[in-house]
Structures are given as structure tokens and as C-alpha cells.
Design a protein around this motif. Structure first.
Motif, PDB file in Angstrom:
ATOM      1  N   LEU A  30       6.978  10.455   5.460  1.00  0.00           N
ATOM      2  CA  LEU A  30       5.840   9.575   5.743  1.00  0.00           C
ATOM      3  C   LEU A  30       5.298   9.927   7.122  1.00  0.00           C
ATOM      4  O   LEU A  30       6.020  10.462   7.971  1.00  0.00           O
ATOM      5  CB  LEU A  30       6.282   8.109   5.722  1.00  0.00           C
TER       6      LEU A  30
ATOM      7  N   THR B 166       2.732   6.664  -6.785  1.00  0.00           N
ATOM      8  CA  THR B 166       1.680   7.484  -7.406  1.00  0.00           C
ATOM      9  C   THR B 166       1.641   8.895  -6.817  1.00  0.00           C
ATOM     10  O   THR B 166       0.724   9.660  -7.095  1.00  0.00           O
ATOM     11  CB  THR B 166       0.295   6.819  -7.245  1.00  0.00           C
ATOM     12  N   GLU B 167       2.630   9.195  -5.991  1.00  0.00           N
ATOM     13  CA  GLU B 167       2.887  10.546  -5.462  1.00  0.00           C
ATOM     14  C   GLU B 167       1.830  11.057  -4.489  1.00  0.00           C
ATOM     15  O   GLU B 167       1.618  12.255  -4.366  1.00  0.00           O
ATOM     16  CB  GLU B 167       3.104  11.545  -6.606  1.00  0.00           C
ATOM     17  N   THR B 168       1.177  10.143  -3.788  1.00  0.00           N
ATOM     18  CA  THR B 168       0.385  10.567  -2.636  1.00  0.00           C
ATOM     19  C   THR B 168       1.342  11.163  -1.611  1.00  0.00           C
ATOM     20  O   THR B 168       1.027  12.138  -0.928  1.00  0.00           O
ATOM     21  CB  THR B 168      -0.376   9.370  -2.026  1.00  0.00           C
ATOM     22  N   TYR B 169       2.533  10.536  -1.527  1.00  0.00           N
ATOM     23  CA  TYR B 169       3.647  11.081  -0.754  1.00  0.00           C
ATOM     24  C   TYR B 169       4.743  11.460  -1.750  1.00  0.00           C
ATOM     25  O   TYR B 169       5.514  10.600  -2.178  1.00  0.00           O
ATOM     26  CB  TYR B 169       4.184  10.047   0.242  1.00  0.00           C
TER      27      TYR B 169
ATOM     28  N   ASP C 124       0.825  -1.201   0.000  1.00  0.00           N
ATOM     29  CA  ASP C 124       0.000   0.000   0.000  1.00  0.00           C
ATOM     30  C   ASP C 124       0.865   1.260   0.000  1.00  0.00           C
ATOM     31  O   ASP C 124       0.585   2.230  -0.716  1.00  0.00           O
ATOM     32  CB  ASP C 124      -0.930   0.003   1.210  1.00  0.00           C
ATOM     33  N   LEU C 125       1.943   1.255   0.779  1.00  0.00           N
ATOM     34  CA  LEU C 125       2.823   2.421   0.845  1.00  0.00           C
ATOM     35  C   LEU C 125       3.618   2.597  -0.443  1.00  0.00           C
ATOM     36  O   LEU C 125       3.865   3.730  -0.872  1.00  0.00           O
ATOM     37  CB  LEU C 125       3.766   2.306   2.048  1.00  0.00           C
TER      38      LEU C 125
ATOM     39  N   TYR D 252      -3.184   1.688   9.624  1.00  0.00           N
ATOM     40  CA  TYR D 252      -3.266   0.319   9.097  1.00  0.00           C
ATOM     41  C   TYR D 252      -3.739  -0.701  10.139  1.00  0.00           C
ATOM     42  O   TYR D 252      -3.954  -1.865   9.801  1.00  0.00           O
ATOM     43  CB  TYR D 252      -1.904  -0.110   8.551  1.00  0.00           C
TER      44      TYR D 252
ATOM     45  N   ARG E 143       0.077   4.696 -12.533  1.00  0.00           N
ATOM     46  CA  ARG E 143       0.120   6.152 -12.455  1.00  0.00           C
ATOM     47  C   ARG E 143      -0.666   6.802 -13.597  1.00  0.00           C
ATOM     48  O   ARG E 143      -0.966   6.152 -14.599  1.00  0.00           O
ATOM     49  CB  ARG E 143       1.585   6.619 -12.537  1.00  0.00           C
TER      50      ARG E 143
ATOM     51  N   ASN F 289       2.523   1.872  -3.428  1.00  0.00           N
ATOM     52  CA  ASN F 289       1.559   2.508  -4.339  1.00  0.00           C
ATOM     53  C   ASN F 289       1.402   3.993  -4.022  1.00  0.00           C
ATOM     54  O   ASN F 289       1.351   4.834  -4.922  1.00  0.00           O
ATOM     55  CB  ASN F 289       0.200   1.815  -4.246  1.00  0.00           C
ATOM     56  N   ALA F 290       1.326   4.318  -2.728  1.00  0.00           N
ATOM     57  CA  ALA F 290       1.145   5.713  -2.315  1.00  0.00           C
ATOM     58  C   ALA F 290       2.355   6.568  -2.682  1.00  0.00           C
ATOM     59  O   ALA F 290       2.211   7.721  -3.104  1.00  0.00           O
ATOM     60  CB  ALA F 290       0.885   5.780  -0.813  1.00  0.00           C
ATOM     61  N   ILE F 291       3.556   6.006  -2.558  1.00  0.00           N
ATOM     62  CA  ILE F 291       4.777   6.754  -2.880  1.00  0.00           C
ATOM     63  C   ILE F 291       4.933   6.905  -4.389  1.00  0.00           C
ATOM     64  O   ILE F 291       5.165   8.003  -4.897  1.00  0.00           O
ATOM     65  CB  ILE F 291       6.006   6.056  -2.270  1.00  0.00           C
TER      66      ILE F 291
END
Length: 237
Positions: A32, A23-26, A16-17, A42, A92, A19-21
Motif C-alpha cells: 500500500l 478488486t485488485e487495484t492493489y 475504500d481500501l 484521503y 468484482r 474495495n481497492a484491495i
């Protein structure tokens, strides 16, 4: 030696992290959330979060900095061939650009491998390749079955080339791309017929021991096939 495996909970958090990194959620340069906050998000312990953070560090996605926490690294530091990172890249908004890049990589590497296959062919490998081509001919009316055997056709040629490193790169990258519908595209008999004509041209060049023609035929096949699938993704006006 026993190989240490991460707990399943940690693997789920890692995925999950990642994907978040990716796709630039972070975004790069940001931190983080702290361990405690991630644990609450989580529903896992700090130990699981530490395991997950260690995995992200190994993938080149983050780095721990004194006083700042766990910082997302620039994409240039990521392990781009990591399966989780690849899968996220293809999701992305600009994922199509990465699929374009994959097609370019395949064209270059598989073209060179087709040339080597033509040079290194043996009666046994020729028999295997021609048998697979004949098998594909019978499957033209059945696109889903054809695609499965299409992969085997390319695998035979890569093995014939003896180029294990290039094969490993293609196998690793393409495995994740094939999970992405945008790469595999819609299956139809017309596309399969065009694909099979290209396969026959590749097979003929290899069997006849013509490395230059084999290289051109393979590159033309990969580039034109992706161009058709890519065009099908574009919305009609």
C-alpha cells in the motif's frame, strides 16, 4: 467493558481500501502507499491511517513487513465472511462467480435445514410456517412486498431447524448479496408465481414431516430461482 469504536473517518478509509484491495487495484504481494501518502490521498491524519491499517490487518487483507511496508496478502488469508470484504467481492468483474458460490452454499445448508425443520416441527412452528405461506400467497401480485416476506419464510425454516451456526453463515453472506442488484434480479409477477409454487412444496414437505422431500424441494427452489435470475443477467444476442 466499553467497546472501543474506530472513528468514522477511519471506517470510511477502511471501506475504500477494502474495495481497492479486493478488486485488485492493489494486487496481492504489492505494498500500500506509505502512511503519509495515504493521509494526503484521503485528507486525514496519520493516526486515522494507522487505525485503518490496523482494521485491514484484522480482516486478513494486509501484513506489515519490515523494510517493505504494508503488504497485501493473498486472498486465501482474507476473512471472507467479513461484510466489507463480501460486499467488495460481489462488485468484482468476476463477482458473478461469487454469487454462484453463494447459491451453492445456500442450497446445501438450507436444504439440510429444511430436512431438520421437517424432523423437529411442532404444532406452533407448523402454524407459523403455514401462516407465512398463506401471507405470501396474497402478495403474489406485489413482487416487492413478496420478496420481503420471502426472506421471513426462509428465516422461519432456519429457526425451525435449530441450526444456529448455518443460519448465521447464510444471514451474514446473504445480507451483503441482497444489496447487489445482480443477485436479487428484476422483480416480476411470473417469477413470483414460480417462487411461490416452490415455497408451497417446501411447506408441504415440512408440515408432513418428510425430511428428504423437504431437502430436495428447498434445494430445487434455491438452484432454479438463482438460475432464472442469473439468466436474466446475460445480454441477449
Amino acid at each position: 467493558m466499553r467497546i472501543r469504536r474506530r472513528p468514522r473517518l477511519a471506517e470510511a478509509v477502511v471501506e475504500d481500501l477494502v474495495n481497492a484491495i479486493v478488486t485488485e487495484t492493489y494486487p496481492a504481494g504489492t505494498a500500500l502507499p506509505p502512511e503519509g501518502m495515504l493521509g494526503e490521498m484521503y485528507g486525514v491524519s496519520r493516526t486515522v491511517i494507522r487505525e485503518a491499517t490496523m482494521a485491514l490487518t484484522e480482516k486478513g487483507l494486509v501484513v506489515s513487513q519490515q523494510g517493505r511496508g504494508t503488504i497485501v496478502r493473498d486472498a486465501s488469508a482474507w476473512g471472507m465472511l467479513d461484510p466489507m470484504i463480501l460486499a467488495a467481492l460481489f462488485k468484482r468483474e468476476d463477482g458473478l462467480a461469487y454469487l454462484d458460490n453463494l447459491s451453492e452454499i445456500r442450497s446445501l445448508l438450507e436444504g439440510a435445514m429444511a430436512a431438520k425443520a421437517a424432523e423437529r416441527r411442532t404444532p406452533e412452528t407448523i402454524a407459523e410456517l403455514t401462516s407465512q405461506t398463506a401471507k405470501l400467497q396474497k402478495l403474489i401480485p406485489h413482487p416487492a412486498a413478496y420478496v420481503h416476506e420471502d426472506i421471513a419464510f426462509h428465516d422461519i425454516i432456519m429457526r425451525m431447524s435449530g441450526d444456529k451456526l448455518s443460519k448465521a453463515v447464510i444471514d451474514g453472506v446473504q445480507a451483503e448479496a441482497l444489496r447487489n442488484h445482480g443477485y436479487s434480479g428484476k422483480l416480476n409477477v411470473e417469477h413470483v408465481r414460480e417462487t411461490h409454487a416452490a415455497h408451497e412444496a417446501i411447506c408441504s414437505a415440512i408440515v408432513e414431516g418428510d425430511p428428504d422431500r423437504a431437502c430436495r424441494a428447498m434445494r430445487d427452489h434455491i438452484e432454479s430461482s438463482w438460475a432464472r435470475r442469473r439468466a436474466a443477467r446475460q445480454p441477449r444476442r
